[in-house]
Scaffold this motif. Structure first.
Motif, PDB file in Angstrom:
ATOM      1  N   GLU A  52     -34.272 -12.972  31.164  1.00  0.00           N
ATOM      2  CA  GLU A  52     -35.395 -13.314  30.283  1.00  0.00           C
ATOM      3  C   GLU A  52     -35.770 -12.162  29.361  1.00  0.00           C
ATOM      4  OE1 GLU A  52     -37.723 -16.251  33.408  1.00  0.00           O
ATOM      5  OE2 GLU A  52     -38.318 -14.146  33.244  1.00  0.00           O
ATOM      6  N   GLN A  53     -35.818 -10.964  29.897  1.00  0.00           N
ATOM      7  CA  GLN A  53     -36.222  -9.804  29.087  1.00  0.00           C
ATOM      8  C   GLN A  53     -35.262  -9.567  27.928  1.00  0.00           C
ATOM      9  OE1 GLN A  53     -36.556  -6.722  32.059  1.00  0.00           O
ATOM     10  NE2 GLN A  53     -38.781  -6.964  32.150  1.00  0.00           N
ATOM     11  N   ASP A  54     -33.980  -9.668  28.192  1.00  0.00           N
ATOM     12  CA  ASP A  54     -33.010  -9.459  27.113  1.00  0.00           C
ATOM     13  C   ASP A  54     -33.087 -10.579  26.077  1.00  0.00           C
ATOM     14  OD1 ASP A  54     -32.080  -7.034  28.063  1.00  0.00           O
ATOM     15  OD2 ASP A  54     -30.523  -7.959  29.278  1.00  0.00           O
ATOM     16  N   LEU A  55     -33.294 -11.821  26.524  1.00  0.00           N
ATOM     17  CA  LEU A  55     -33.435 -12.918  25.575  1.00  0.00           C
ATOM     18  C   LEU A  55     -34.669 -12.720  24.694  1.00  0.00           C
ATOM     19  CD1 LEU A  55     -32.444 -15.952  27.819  1.00  0.00           C
ATOM     20  CD2 LEU A  55     -31.127 -14.967  25.923  1.00  0.00           C
ATOM     21  N   ARG A  56     -35.761 -12.232  25.281  1.00  0.00           N
ATOM     22  CA  ARG A  56     -36.958 -11.950  24.492  1.00  0.00           C
ATOM     23  C   ARG A  56     -36.675 -10.835  23.471  1.00  0.00           C
ATOM     24  NH1 ARG A  56     -41.902 -13.840  26.088  1.00  0.00           N
ATOM     25  NH2 ARG A  56     -42.964 -11.953  25.379  1.00  0.00           N
ATOM     26  N   GLY A  57     -35.923  -9.833  23.880  1.00  0.00           N
ATOM     27  CA  GLY A  57     -35.565  -8.745  22.966  1.00  0.00           C
ATOM     28  C   GLY A  57     -34.682  -9.215  21.828  1.00  0.00           C
ATOM     29  N   ILE A  58     -33.703 -10.049  22.139  1.00  0.00           N
ATOM     30  CA  ILE A  58     -32.816 -10.593  21.108  1.00  0.00           C
ATOM     31  C   ILE A  58     -33.627 -11.453  20.140  1.00  0.00           C
ATOM     32  CG2 ILE A  58     -30.881 -12.168  20.681  1.00  0.00           C
ATOM     33  CD1 ILE A  58     -29.771 -11.226  23.456  1.00  0.00           C
ATOM     34  N   TRP A  59     -34.549 -12.244  20.677  1.00  0.00           N
ATOM     35  CA  TRP A  59     -35.397 -13.107  19.844  1.00  0.00           C
ATOM     36  C   TRP A  59     -36.209 -12.278  18.858  1.00  0.00           C
ATOM     37  CZ3 TRP A  59     -40.475 -13.893  18.570  1.00  0.00           C
ATOM     38  CH2 TRP A  59     -40.812 -15.121  18.008  1.00  0.00           C
ATOM     39  N   SER A  60     -36.813 -11.186  19.344  1.00  0.00           N
ATOM     40  CA  SER A  60     -37.713 -10.404  18.490  1.00  0.00           C
ATOM     41  C   SER A  60     -36.963  -9.497  17.504  1.00  0.00           C
ATOM     42  CB  SER A  60     -38.677  -9.569  19.338  1.00  0.00           C
ATOM     43  OG  SER A  60     -37.976  -8.625  20.105  1.00  0.00           O
ATOM     44  N   GLN A  61     -35.726  -9.142  17.809  1.00  0.00           N
ATOM     45  CA  GLN A  61     -34.968  -8.252  16.922  1.00  0.00           C
ATOM     46  C   GLN A  61     -34.234  -8.996  15.814  1.00  0.00           C
ATOM     47  OE1 GLN A  61     -32.385  -5.965  19.436  1.00  0.00           O
ATOM     48  NE2 GLN A  61     -34.068  -4.827  20.358  1.00  0.00           N
ATOM     49  N   GLY A  62     -33.907 -10.254  16.072  1.00  0.00           N
ATOM     50  CA  GLY A  62     -33.131 -10.999  15.086  1.00  0.00           C
ATOM     51  C   GLY A  62     -34.019 -11.798  14.160  1.00  0.00           C
ATOM     52  N   GLU A  63     -33.407 -12.786  13.535  1.00  0.00           N
ATOM     53  CA  GLU A  63     -34.144 -13.698  12.658  1.00  0.00           C
ATOM     54  C   GLU A  63     -35.152 -14.460  13.509  1.00  0.00           C
ATOM     55  OE1 GLU A  63     -33.193 -17.707  10.080  1.00  0.00           O
ATOM     56  OE2 GLU A  63     -31.582 -16.274  10.427  1.00  0.00           O
ATOM     57  N   GLN A  64     -36.397 -14.496  13.083  1.00  0.00           N
ATOM     58  CA  GLN A  64     -37.444 -15.133  13.880  1.00  0.00           C
ATOM     59  C   GLN A  64     -37.074 -16.575  14.231  1.00  0.00           C
ATOM     60  OE1 GLN A  64     -39.950 -13.864  15.396  1.00  0.00           O
ATOM     61  NE2 GLN A  64     -39.842 -11.853  14.481  1.00  0.00           N
ATOM     62  N   GLY A  65     -37.188 -16.880  15.498  1.00  0.00           N
ATOM     63  CA  GLY A  65     -36.915 -18.230  15.964  1.00  0.00           C
ATOM     64  C   GLY A  65     -35.470 -18.488  16.326  1.00  0.00           C
ATOM     65  N   ILE A  66     -34.631 -17.475  16.228  1.00  0.00           N
ATOM     66  CA  ILE A  66     -33.197 -17.646  16.511  1.00  0.00           C
ATOM     67  C   ILE A  66     -32.753 -16.628  17.564  1.00  0.00           C
ATOM     68  CG2 ILE A  66     -30.841 -17.499  15.560  1.00  0.00           C
ATOM     69  CD1 ILE A  66     -32.314 -19.845  14.400  1.00  0.00           C
ATOM     70  N   ILE A  67     -32.003 -17.121  18.538  1.00  0.00           N
ATOM     71  CA  ILE A  67     -31.296 -16.235  19.458  1.00  0.00           C
ATOM     72  C   ILE A  67     -29.816 -16.496  19.256  1.00  0.00           C
ATOM     73  CG2 ILE A  67     -30.706 -15.761  21.873  1.00  0.00           C
ATOM     74  CD1 ILE A  67     -33.579 -16.369  22.619  1.00  0.00           C
ATOM     75  N   GLN A  68     -29.095 -15.448  18.906  1.00  0.00           N
ATOM     76  CA  GLN A  68     -27.645 -15.579  18.790  1.00  0.00           C
ATOM     77  C   GLN A  68     -27.047 -15.133  20.117  1.00  0.00           C
ATOM     78  OE1 GLN A  68     -25.028 -12.952  16.361  1.00  0.00           O
ATOM     79  NE2 GLN A  68     -24.612 -14.870  15.263  1.00  0.00           N
ATOM     80  N   CYS A  69     -26.282 -16.019  20.739  1.00  0.00           N
ATOM     81  CA  CYS A  69     -25.654 -15.704  22.022  1.00  0.00           C
ATOM     82  C   CYS A  69     -24.744 -14.482  21.851  1.00  0.00           C
ATOM     83  CB  CYS A  69     -24.849 -16.895  22.514  1.00  0.00           C
ATOM     84  SG  CYS A  69     -23.928 -16.555  24.035  1.00  0.00           S
ATOM     85  N   PRO A  70     -24.944 -13.447  22.681  1.00  0.00           N
ATOM     86  CA  PRO A  70     -24.101 -12.254  22.590  1.00  0.00           C
ATOM     87  C   PRO A  70     -22.625 -12.500  22.916  1.00  0.00           C
ATOM     88  CG  PRO A  70     -26.114 -11.757  23.782  1.00  0.00           C
ATOM     89  CD  PRO A  70     -26.047 -13.246  23.618  1.00  0.00           C
ATOM     90  N   THR A  71     -22.341 -13.589  23.619  1.00  0.00           N
ATOM     91  CA  THR A  71     -20.962 -13.863  24.009  1.00  0.00           C
ATOM     92  C   THR A  71     -20.214 -14.688  22.972  1.00  0.00           C
ATOM     93  OG1 THR A  71     -21.549 -13.750  26.345  1.00  0.00           O
ATOM     94  CG2 THR A  71     -19.497 -14.875  25.812  1.00  0.00           C
ATOM     95  N   CYS A  72     -20.786 -15.838  22.587  1.00  0.00           N
ATOM     96  CA  CYS A  72     -20.056 -16.750  21.699  1.00  0.00           C
ATOM     97  C   CYS A  72     -20.611 -16.802  20.277  1.00  0.00           C
ATOM     98  CB  CYS A  72     -20.019 -18.150  22.295  1.00  0.00           C
ATOM     99  SG  CYS A  72     -21.633 -18.955  22.418  1.00  0.00           S
ATOM    100  N   CYS A  73     -21.703 -16.078  20.024  1.00  0.00           N
ATOM    101  CA  CYS A  73     -22.321 -15.966  18.692  1.00  0.00           C
ATOM    102  C   CYS A  73     -22.912 -17.271  18.150  1.00  0.00           C
ATOM    103  CB  CYS A  73     -21.349 -15.378  17.674  1.00  0.00           C
ATOM    104  SG  CYS A  73     -20.814 -13.713  18.131  1.00  0.00           S
ATOM    105  N   VAL A  74     -23.129 -18.256  19.008  1.00  0.00           N
ATOM    106  CA  VAL A  74     -23.783 -19.493  18.589  1.00  0.00           C
ATOM    107  C   VAL A  74     -25.277 -19.221  18.449  1.00  0.00           C
ATOM    108  CG1 VAL A  74     -24.389 -21.843  19.328  1.00  0.00           C
ATOM    109  CG2 VAL A  74     -22.061 -21.001  19.613  1.00  0.00           C
ATOM    110  N   ASP A  75     -25.880 -19.729  17.370  1.00  0.00           N
ATOM    111  CA  ASP A  75     -27.319 -19.583  17.155  1.00  0.00           C
ATOM    112  C   ASP A  75     -28.072 -20.691  17.891  1.00  0.00           C
ATOM    113  OD1 ASP A  75     -27.007 -17.373  15.524  1.00  0.00           O
ATOM    114  OD2 ASP A  75     -27.074 -18.533  13.666  1.00  0.00           O
ATOM    115  N   HIS A  76     -29.158 -20.301  18.558  1.00  0.00           N
ATOM    116  CA  HIS A  76     -30.026 -21.241  19.258  1.00  0.00           C
ATOM    117  C   HIS A  76     -31.433 -21.062  18.721  1.00  0.00           C
ATOM    118  CE1 HIS A  76     -26.787 -21.993  22.095  1.00  0.00           C
ATOM    119  NE2 HIS A  76     -26.645 -20.684  22.219  1.00  0.00           N
ATOM    120  N   LYS A  77     -32.102 -22.170  18.386  1.00  0.00           N
ATOM    121  CA  LYS A  77     -33.435 -22.111  17.804  1.00  0.00           C
ATOM    122  C   LYS A  77     -34.513 -22.120  18.888  1.00  0.00           C
ATOM    123  CE  LYS A  77     -32.064 -24.242  13.510  1.00  0.00           C
ATOM    124  NZ  LYS A  77     -32.284 -25.273  12.527  1.00  0.00           N
ATOM    125  N   PHE A  78     -35.412 -21.161  18.791  1.00  0.00           N
ATOM    126  CA  PHE A  78     -36.568 -21.046  19.667  1.00  0.00           C
ATOM    127  C   PHE A  78     -37.768 -20.698  18.789  1.00  0.00           C
ATOM    128  CE2 PHE A  78     -32.942 -20.133  22.317  1.00  0.00           C
ATOM    129  CZ  PHE A  78     -33.212 -20.854  23.470  1.00  0.00           C
TER     130      PHE A  78
END
Length: 78
Positions: free
Chosen positions: A28-54
């Motif tokens: 959870e902590q890493d997902l929150r970090g990825i969310w806040s560092q990238g484009e707002q509302g998007i988490i890009q999976c570190p493994t497959c690079c697919v964008d997920h909207k949050f």
């Protein structure tokens, strides 16, 4: 077993693995970090690079916990 981003051991309370829709798990902590560092509302999976909207950062807590990983990690941590 450990989170592939922070390398901390999985558990059910501090380093909780959550499944992204692509099937990859991160704590959870890493997902929150990825969310806040990238484009707002998007988490890009570190493994497959697919964008997920949050739209909200707390939406991460709505992701399903990876109970199989938690059980495996806690069994072998004993």
């Amino acid at each position: 077993m450990e989170c592939p981003v922070c390398m901390r051991e999985w558990d059910s309370e501090q380093v909780v693995p959550r499944n992204l829709p692509c099937g990859h798990s991160y704590c959870e902590q890493d997902l929150r970090g990825i969310w806040s560092q990238g484009e707002q509302g998007i988490i890009q999976c570190p493994t497959c690079c697919v964008d997920h909207k949050f739209p909200q950062q707390d939406d991460i807590y709505k992701l399903v916990k990876n109970w199989a990983v938690i059980a495996y990690a806690e069994t072998f941590a004993k």
